[in-house]
Design an enzyme around this catalytic site. Structure first.
Site, PDB file in Angstrom:
ATOM      1  N   TYR A 109       0.856  -1.200   0.000  1.00  0.00           N
ATOM      2  CA  TYR A 109       0.000   0.000   0.000  1.00  0.00           C
ATOM      3  C   TYR A 109       0.883   1.238   0.000  1.00  0.00           C
ATOM      4  CZ  TYR A 109      -3.030   3.754   1.535  1.00  0.00           C
ATOM      5  OH  TYR A 109      -3.700   4.953   1.612  1.00  0.00           O
ATOM      6  N   GLU A 197      -3.673   7.638  -3.869  1.00  0.00           N
ATOM      7  CA  GLU A 197      -3.586   6.321  -3.241  1.00  0.00           C
ATOM      8  C   GLU A 197      -3.301   5.257  -4.291  1.00  0.00           C
ATOM      9  OE1 GLU A 197      -6.108   4.588   0.333  1.00  0.00           O
ATOM     10  OE2 GLU A 197      -7.218   4.375  -1.547  1.00  0.00           O
TER      11      GLU A 197
END
Length: 389
Positions: A109, A197
């Site tokens: 991530y 993101e």
């Protein structure tokens, strides 16, 4: 403002972020042709909506032949995709993104946000890719590595190395990760984004790093500096009432309650919603008419509030400083008459020309309930809705 995954990836690509090749499709035929142009023997057919959780909802499918691309495209295009972010009503899929497939060794991530507490850009990385970062933060916060970057100094190589090492990367992979992280930071700062993101950021079986999915949110207040980004807005993905409000220069956000709110000033609007909840009610929206609203804008605000079928009553709370209470009163009366308002309406006015405003409402002959203060207004609208039920 939000954009689709394929648009976010196009922007990240301009900042040097490593990506797979893909093709946008508005029809099944375009999806098949896009896969054919990409070549290879493995593709991913992805629904394009402004919401996460698409894979869990059936909006992301692997295809190992052009026939499977066609089958998945037919199934996904036009479907109502329901995810944890769309709510039970879901979103209709109107476009697809067909992307090359890859063999994944690890999922990571990476995210960049504005940290308003420190006044810096926060870069976050985690070995728990493919999982909502909120869940990781709540359950295993030690798995999140965060660095905060002073905007005066900007991104430095040591920032990238710290995050890369936190992800368990080293050598050439750490160097590639640092370059990719620098691109994510650059996209956030240079494009005036509020969030970038990459989830998941994948390590392939050949050792490469790729942004497999991407999400970017932009600061609406900075879009005037980025007309090319403003042009990416997809109104099909936005609430029609919120779009109409923006066109009328109204700040409106739909909520889940049943008491419509019309207030002037964001702080007063927040306080109004809090006091409604304190008295056992649920606000149906945030709506700030601003400091210079006209009678026409007030009427438009009423129409937008009443477009929500859940609204069972309306609370108007105006503190007249720049805004004159008589103008608001005229707008309230005009809207109530034009719309044939039958739902309970409570109005609290205070400030410039308040006496005249109250007189206008009293002479209207309409069943408008006046309130002395904000607490009184909240109690009256909650009680009125209870009686109406």
């Amino acid at each position: 403002m939000n954009v689709h995954e394929h648009q976010a990836k196009e922007i990240l690509g301009r900042h040097g972020v490593a990506l797979l090749k893909g093709a946008v499709a508005l029809s099944v035929a375009e999806a098949v042709e896009g896969a054919r142009r990409l070549g290879g023997t493995l593709w991913v057919v992805k629904a394009q909506i402004h919401a996460g959780g698409r894979g869990k909802g059936g909006g992301v499918k692997l295809a190992r032949s052009l026939a499977e691309v066609e089958t998945h495209a037919k199934a996904i295009l036009g479907m109502t995709l329901i995810t944890h972010q769309t709510g039970p009503q879901g979103r209709v899929v109107k476009r697809l993104f067909v992307e090359e497939g890859c063999e994944i060794a690890r999922e990571l991530y990476l995210g960049a946000v504005i940290d308003r507490d420190s006044g810096r850009v926060a870069l976050m990385a985690s070995t728990e890719g493919g999982v909502e970062i909120e869940k990781v933060a709540a359950e295993t916060p030690e798995k999140i590595v965060t660095v905060r970057i002073d905007p005066a100094a900007g991104f430095q190589p040591f920032h990238g190395r710290r995050l890369a090492y936190g992800l368990g990367l080293s050598g050439a992979q750490a160097g590639a990760a640092s370059k990719l992280i620098s691109g994510v930071y650059g996209a956030l700062v240079q494009e005036d984004a509020s969030l970038v993101e990459v989830n998941p950021l994948v390590v392939t079986k050949t050792g490469g790093l790729l942004a497999l999915d991407a999400k970017i949110n932009f600061d609406d207040n900075a879009l005037y500096r980025h007309p090319e980004i403003a042009a990416l807005r997809d109104l099909n993905e936005e609430d029609p009432a919120e779009t109409a409000a923006a066109e009328a220069s109204l700040s409106y956000i739909k909520l889940d309650g049943n008491i419509g709110c019309m207030v002037n000033g964001a702080g007063l609007a927040m306080a109004t919603m809090d006091i409604i909840k304190l008295n056992g009610g649920e606000p149906a929206n945030f709506l700030d008419v601003g400091g210079g609203a006209t009678k026409e804008r007030v009427t438009t605000a009423f129409k937008i509030i009443l477009s929500d079928a859940n609204v069972r009553g309306i609370l108007v709370n105006i503190f007249g400083g720049i805004m004159r209470c008589d103008v608001i009163a005229e707008g309230v009366v005009a809207a109530a008459r034009e719309l044939g308002l039958t739902r309970p309406l409570v109005v609290r006015l205070e400030g410039t020309n308040v006496a005249l405003g109250k007189e206008i409402m009293a002479r209207s002959g309409l069943p408008i309930v006046a309130a002395d203060d904000l607490g009184d207004a909240a109690r009256k609208i909650v009680a009125a809705i209870g009686r109406a039920a």
